[in-house]
Design a protein around this motif. Sequence first.
Motif, PDB file in Angstrom:
ATOM      1  N   PHE A  52      -0.947  -0.651   5.759  1.00  0.00           N
ATOM      2  CA  PHE A  52      -1.882   0.264   6.416  1.00  0.00           C
ATOM      3  C   PHE A  52      -2.126  -0.154   7.859  1.00  0.00           C
ATOM      4  O   PHE A  52      -3.258  -0.331   8.277  1.00  0.00           O
ATOM      5  CB  PHE A  52      -3.203   0.314   5.651  1.00  0.00           C
ATOM      6  CG  PHE A  52      -3.015   0.779   4.241  1.00  0.00           C
ATOM      7  CD1 PHE A  52      -2.683   2.091   3.981  1.00  0.00           C
ATOM      8  CD2 PHE A  52      -3.120  -0.097   3.176  1.00  0.00           C
ATOM      9  CE1 PHE A  52      -2.484   2.526   2.688  1.00  0.00           C
ATOM     10  CE2 PHE A  52      -2.927   0.329   1.881  1.00  0.00           C
ATOM     11  CZ  PHE A  52      -2.605   1.650   1.632  1.00  0.00           C
ATOM     12  N   ASP A  56       0.369   4.583  11.625  1.00  0.00           N
ATOM     13  CA  ASP A  56       0.824   5.063  10.323  1.00  0.00           C
ATOM     14  C   ASP A  56       2.120   5.850  10.385  1.00  0.00           C
ATOM     15  O   ASP A  56       2.857   5.930   9.414  1.00  0.00           O
ATOM     16  CB  ASP A  56      -0.268   5.970   9.732  1.00  0.00           C
ATOM     17  CG  ASP A  56      -0.956   5.289   8.578  1.00  0.00           C
ATOM     18  OD1 ASP A  56      -0.691   4.101   8.380  1.00  0.00           O
ATOM     19  OD2 ASP A  56      -1.743   5.964   7.897  1.00  0.00           O
ATOM     20  N   ASP A  57       2.367   6.459  11.528  1.00  0.00           N
ATOM     21  CA  ASP A  57       3.474   7.397  11.588  1.00  0.00           C
ATOM     22  C   ASP A  57       4.762   6.817  12.149  1.00  0.00           C
ATOM     23  O   ASP A  57       5.813   7.432  12.080  1.00  0.00           O
ATOM     24  CB  ASP A  57       3.069   8.632  12.413  1.00  0.00           C
ATOM     25  CG  ASP A  57       1.831   9.262  11.801  1.00  0.00           C
ATOM     26  OD1 ASP A  57       1.737   9.252  10.570  1.00  0.00           O
ATOM     27  OD2 ASP A  57       0.966   9.729  12.558  1.00  0.00           O
ATOM     28  N   VAL A  97       7.164   4.768   6.345  1.00  0.00           N
ATOM     29  CA  VAL A  97       6.785   3.859   7.440  1.00  0.00           C
ATOM     30  C   VAL A  97       6.211   2.550   6.892  1.00  0.00           C
ATOM     31  O   VAL A  97       6.479   1.465   7.428  1.00  0.00           O
ATOM     32  CB  VAL A  97       5.753   4.562   8.374  1.00  0.00           C
ATOM     33  CG1 VAL A  97       5.317   3.637   9.486  1.00  0.00           C
ATOM     34  CG2 VAL A  97       6.345   5.825   8.953  1.00  0.00           C
TER      35      VAL A  97
ATOM     36  N   ARG B  19      -5.335   3.381   0.068  1.00  0.00           N
ATOM     37  CA  ARG B  19      -4.966   4.627   0.754  1.00  0.00           C
ATOM     38  C   ARG B  19      -5.961   5.744   0.428  1.00  0.00           C
ATOM     39  O   ARG B  19      -6.442   6.453   1.303  1.00  0.00           O
ATOM     40  CB  ARG B  19      -3.551   5.031   0.335  1.00  0.00           C
ATOM     41  CG  ARG B  19      -3.035   6.246   1.038  1.00  0.00           C
ATOM     42  CD  ARG B  19      -2.918   5.906   2.503  1.00  0.00           C
ATOM     43  NE  ARG B  19      -2.747   7.060   3.317  1.00  0.00           N
ATOM     44  CZ  ARG B  19      -1.974   7.067   4.395  1.00  0.00           C
ATOM     45  NH1 ARG B  19      -1.310   6.001   4.749  1.00  0.00           N
ATOM     46  NH2 ARG B  19      -1.872   8.134   5.131  1.00  0.00           N
ATOM     47  N   ARG B  22      -9.319   5.179   1.917  1.00  0.00           N
ATOM     48  CA  ARG B  22      -9.282   5.460   3.347  1.00  0.00           C
ATOM     49  C   ARG B  22      -9.300   6.966   3.616  1.00  0.00           C
ATOM     50  O   ARG B  22      -9.789   7.416   4.626  1.00  0.00           O
ATOM     51  CB  ARG B  22      -8.024   4.828   3.956  1.00  0.00           C
ATOM     52  CG  ARG B  22      -8.265   4.315   5.346  1.00  0.00           C
ATOM     53  CD  ARG B  22      -7.079   3.584   5.854  1.00  0.00           C
ATOM     54  NE  ARG B  22      -6.006   4.503   6.201  1.00  0.00           N
ATOM     55  CZ  ARG B  22      -4.973   4.157   6.937  1.00  0.00           C
ATOM     56  NH1 ARG B  22      -4.850   2.922   7.367  1.00  0.00           N
ATOM     57  NH2 ARG B  22      -4.046   5.021   7.232  1.00  0.00           N
ATOM     58  N   SER B 106       5.929   6.976  -0.536  1.00  0.00           N
ATOM     59  CA  SER B 106       5.331   6.776   0.779  1.00  0.00           C
ATOM     60  C   SER B 106       3.836   7.075   0.673  1.00  0.00           C
ATOM     61  O   SER B 106       3.456   8.139   0.177  1.00  0.00           O
ATOM     62  CB  SER B 106       5.999   7.712   1.775  1.00  0.00           C
ATOM     63  OG  SER B 106       5.105   8.076   2.778  1.00  0.00           O
ATOM     64  N   PRO B 107       2.972   6.171   1.155  1.00  0.00           N
ATOM     65  CA  PRO B 107       1.537   6.447   1.096  1.00  0.00           C
ATOM     66  C   PRO B 107       1.157   7.749   1.808  1.00  0.00           C
ATOM     67  O   PRO B 107       0.221   8.431   1.407  1.00  0.00           O
ATOM     68  CB  PRO B 107       0.903   5.231   1.782  1.00  0.00           C
ATOM     69  CG  PRO B 107       1.897   4.144   1.599  1.00  0.00           C
ATOM     70  CD  PRO B 107       3.238   4.809   1.657  1.00  0.00           C
ATOM     71  N   ASN B 108       1.914   8.086   2.867  1.00  0.00           N
ATOM     72  CA  ASN B 108       1.634   9.344   3.575  1.00  0.00           C
ATOM     73  C   ASN B 108       1.889  10.551   2.674  1.00  0.00           C
ATOM     74  O   ASN B 108       1.149  11.522   2.692  1.00  0.00           O
ATOM     75  CB  ASN B 108       2.518   9.457   4.823  1.00  0.00           C
ATOM     76  CG  ASN B 108       2.085   8.486   5.902  1.00  0.00           C
ATOM     77  OD1 ASN B 108       1.006   7.909   5.819  1.00  0.00           O
ATOM     78  ND2 ASN B 108       2.925   8.280   6.887  1.00  0.00           N
TER      79      ASN B 108
END
Lengths: 354, 123
Positions: A52, A56-57, A97, B19, B22, B106-108
Amino acid sequence: MIYFEVVTLIFLGIAFLMICFIMINLTIRKNRRKKYAKSKLMADLLIRNAIFSEHDDAVTDEPFPITGRTQKMLSNPHFKRLLTKELLAAKNNISGVSALNLKKLYIQLNLDKDAEERLRNCKKWHIKAKAIQELGVMEQKEYLNKIYRCTNNKNELVRMEAQTTIVKLYGFEGLRFLDIISYQLTEWQQIKLLKELSQLPPENFSGIEKWLKSKNNSVIVFALKLARNYHRFELYEQVVECLTHEMENIRLETIYTLEKIYNADTANILLERYEHETLKNQKTIVNVLQNIASDENIPTLINFLEQGDNDLKRMIVRTVANINPASIFQLKELPEANSHPLSQIIKQIEGELI
Amino acid sequence: MKILIAEDEEITLKTLELRLKRDGHEVILARDGREALSKIEEHSPDLVISDIMMPYVSGLEIIAAIKENYPDRKIPIIILSGMGQEDTVLEAFQLGADDFITKPFSPNELTVRVRRFDMMKAK
């Protein structure tokens, strides 16, 4: 009386020593647990910061902040081992990422160099294998040469790990280790490699032609499996040549491969080969012919009913009936069709057709 | 949104927890299937994210239990599966799973998928 006192004293002495030993042991264990918990917390923090990170990108060139305390901890091999283990677990479960950030942290902490050193200097096979796996998970392509050298290591598990890692990192191109290996590829390893390859988009890789002529029999078997799985029709002639190989297993794999890349001549080629084959391979040929033979092959197949065990005869009748169900009448007209075992076999297969 | 995560792998559990916290969600953790079932009953989460392979009670059993015990609540379920578990993923969908994420994830991507359920809930 004195005797009793001496025994009591000895007993108390032993009891005292045992209590001391247990207490010391418990304290050492408690301290170890505390240290482990502290190390785990620090490792978790490092990993969390990497996953984290503020950006992030995208992955930036900026290194992750490492505190002096962490830096000091990194000189402790136990902490390093724990951190590496946690990093690998995280990398195995996370992509995108965050995964690139984990890779960046791994390099920043020189853990790749550590793995490389273990690979180079350690004589214990399990440490070597683990180092290879680690570099593979962390996608450290720059260590290709060192890993590649291990693909023909005398230890089976080291070379298995190296071969899998090379394929993981380089895909089909990585298969070039098949040019050099002198040790046999086990059945299990072949399954592992094929599984690894199945996760990649299929491409027209080169090399199979060469591997089909390899001096290493297991490489030929694997090449046949590759030709089969990826339907490499252009290798038909080279595959047919393997039908005359001295090894029964290679001929068996060839029969299976021909089933997947067959053309109009394949059934005849297999029927020509039939009489020179072992019982096991004869059965495989008959089974394969179920899918690729035509009406014109039926008379030859019926001729084969004269030899072989009952199981083979049953397979032949089934194949003939599958090629053309009407041919069951042709079978019934045979002189031996009214006697055991053919009469029973015909009845059984007739039953299957209904 | 109140989200329950059932995962036996500590590092994945922590990643998911951090995650989602957040992203502003309330997170409840369960380290095995049995704990997950009791926490679902206790906390009534709005979304369940569950691994398939877990000790005691598997992810598939969790889906079946949720569908059986809370037929009116319609708790959405996202399953976490490893590579090459296509058959299990299909089985999970047949049992009533709503979405799946393949490990490594992916956490995203997780954020986006969870947001979808958050929006559905808001509607």
